[in-house]
Scaffold this motif. Structure first.
Motif, PDB file in Angstrom:
ATOM      1  N   ARG A 232       0.827  -1.193   0.000  1.00 26.58           N
ATOM      2  CA  ARG A 232       0.000   0.000   0.000  1.00 26.58           C
ATOM      3  C   ARG A 232       0.872   1.259   0.000  1.00 26.58           C
ATOM      4  N   TYR A 233       1.988   1.176   0.715  1.00 26.20           N
ATOM      5  CA  TYR A 233       2.916   2.311   0.741  1.00 26.20           C
ATOM      6  C   TYR A 233       3.548   2.535  -0.646  1.00 26.20           C
ATOM      7  N   LEU A 234       3.992   1.452  -1.267  1.00 23.78           N
ATOM      8  CA  LEU A 234       4.697   1.568  -2.552  1.00 23.78           C
ATOM      9  C   LEU A 234       3.777   1.988  -3.692  1.00 23.78           C
ATOM     10  N   LEU A 235       2.586   1.411  -3.700  1.00 25.35           N
ATOM     11  CA  LEU A 235       1.696   1.612  -4.843  1.00 25.35           C
ATOM     12  C   LEU A 235       0.659   2.705  -4.577  1.00 25.35           C
ATOM     13  N   ASP A 236       0.582   3.115  -3.310  1.00 23.19           N
ATOM     14  CA  ASP A 236      -0.401   4.119  -2.919  1.00 23.19           C
ATOM     15  C   ASP A 236      -1.835   3.665  -3.182  1.00 23.19           C
ATOM     16  N   ARG A 237      -2.053   2.354  -3.028  1.00 19.73           N
ATOM     17  CA  ARG A 237      -3.429   1.852  -3.072  1.00 19.73           C
ATOM     18  C   ARG A 237      -3.495   0.518  -2.341  1.00 19.73           C
ATOM     19  N   ASP A 238      -4.644   0.253  -1.761  1.00 21.45           N
ATOM     20  CA  ASP A 238      -4.837  -1.015  -1.059  1.00 21.45           C
ATOM     21  C   ASP A 238      -5.610  -1.935  -1.993  1.00 21.45           C
ATOM     22  N   MET A 239      -5.103  -3.139  -2.198  1.00 25.79           N
ATOM     23  CA  MET A 239      -5.809  -4.079  -3.059  1.00 25.79           C
ATOM     24  C   MET A 239      -7.141  -4.450  -2.391  1.00 25.79           C
ATOM     25  N   GLN A 240      -8.179  -4.476  -3.200  1.00 23.28           N
ATOM     26  CA  GLN A 240      -9.515  -4.761  -2.695  1.00 23.28           C
ATOM     27  C   GLN A 240      -9.589  -6.121  -2.001  1.00 23.28           C
ATOM     28  N   ALA A 241      -8.881  -7.095  -2.550  1.00 25.09           N
ATOM     29  CA  ALA A 241      -9.020  -8.468  -2.049  1.00 25.09           C
ATOM     30  C   ALA A 241      -8.464  -8.640  -0.637  1.00 25.09           C
ATOM     31  N   TRP A 242      -7.620  -7.712  -0.165  1.00 29.16           N
ATOM     32  CA  TRP A 242      -7.133  -7.837   1.215  1.00 29.16           C
ATOM     33  C   TRP A 242      -8.303  -7.818   2.190  1.00 29.16           C
ATOM     34  N   GLN A 243      -9.239  -6.927   1.915  1.00 29.34           N
ATOM     35  CA  GLN A 243     -10.406  -6.794   2.781  1.00 29.34           C
ATOM     36  C   GLN A 243     -11.210  -8.098   2.798  1.00 29.34           C
ATOM     37  N   THR A 244     -11.410  -8.654   1.606  1.00 33.15           N
ATOM     38  CA  THR A 244     -12.182  -9.893   1.489  1.00 33.15           C
ATOM     39  C   THR A 244     -11.441 -11.034   2.173  1.00 33.15           C
ATOM     40  N   LEU A 245     -10.121 -11.047   1.995  1.00 33.31           N
ATOM     41  CA  LEU A 245      -9.321 -12.126   2.570  1.00 33.31           C
ATOM     42  C   LEU A 245      -9.448 -12.156   4.085  1.00 33.31           C
ATOM     43  N   SER A 246      -9.454 -10.980   4.695  1.00 35.27           N
ATOM     44  CA  SER A 246      -9.487 -10.949   6.155  1.00 35.27           C
ATOM     45  C   SER A 246     -10.850 -11.387   6.689  1.00 35.27           C
TER      46      SER A 246
END
Ligand SMILES: [Zn+2]
Length: 257
Positions: A232-246
């Motif tokens: 998230r730091y490098l790309l300046d975005r959070d992948m959507q699937a992280w939320q689903t994964l958790s």
């Protein structure tokens, strides 16, 4: 006929276009990320039936005379069916596809990364409940191949890497670790010594030997947290699937920003 190209790829995204066409994004060894148009794919054309699905590995022939190359035919190599039957493995595979989709560009094909992608899909289809562990191993190789391998060799301040200095923390902005004795700033990602050692091994091992590494729940959780925050730091975005994964039973990720 020089416009006809044949290539092997893994489908990392599909989008419906208009009434009948499909836009396919694939990742390939030779050409990196590429987008192809499958005309008539939404109608049940025999040449495409059940082939142009997410995660499938295919050989395709396409015509690159057009700005958006058009697929002539596709031959399915592996659909990795079992990983679609478990929510957690499906989510893990989506997350890998999302990483490839947002990080890769055209013409950045990488043989080792492509091999790692195939290894990940095969292993996940073979053991769909091991999504977390396989994700950690894939992402270790992924960031390494991109040139963003985190520096986990020792505390960046005192140079120690032993139990007297544990626990450590990863600093996303620096890509390094720091020990408890030096200074642990707010927002640093906690890492136990065994997690650091496992990740260091994952960076070094060739893809075909990655399956030897076994990570326990704590190591998986810490490592996934590291990759989520670092990415998230490098790309300046959070992948959507992280939320689903958790929420998919893959161990609750401590990071919830
Ligand atoms: Zn230190």
């Amino acid at each position: 006929m020089q416009n006809l190209k044949t290539i092997r790829l893994v489908i990392i995204r599909t989008q419906e276009l208009g009434e009948s066409d499909k836009l396919i994004t694939g990742y390939s060894r030779e050409k990196g990320k590429l987008q192809l148009l499958a005309k008539g794919a939404q109608r049940s054309l025999k040449r495409f039936v059940n082939k142009l699905e997410l995660f499938s590995c295919l050989t395709v022939q396409y015509n690159d005379k057009y700005r958006l190359p058009i697929i002539n035919w596709a031959e399915l190599i592996d659909s990795f069916l079992p990983l679609r039957q478990h929510y957690s493995s499906y989510t893990a595979a989506i997350l890998v596809c999302e990483h490839l989709y947002y990080w890769m560009t055209a013409d950045d094909g990488d043989e080792e990364l492509f091999n790692c992608l195939l290894w990940f899909l095969k292993e996940l289809a073979r053991q769909p409940t091991q999504g977390s562990q396989l994700l950690v191993l894939f992402l270790s190789k992924f960031y390494d191949r991109l040139g963003y391998r985190p520096d986990l060799t020792a505390c960046a301040v005192c140079g120690k890497l032993d139990n007297t200095a544990a626990p450590f923390a990863f600093r996303t902005g620096h890509g390094t670790i720091i020990c408890r004795r030096c200074y642990v700033e707010r927002g640093a990602i906690p890492l136990a010594l065994p997690t650091i050692k496992l990740l260091s091994l994952a960076f070094e091992l060739p893809v075909k030997k990655l399956s030897r590494l076994k990570l326990n729940t704590q190591a998986c959780r810490e490592a996934l947290n590291l990759f989520r925050c670092y990415g998230r730091y490098l790309l300046d975005r959070d992948m959507q699937a992280w939320q689903t994964l958790s929420t998919a039973g893959e161990g609750s990720l401590p990071y919830n920003g």
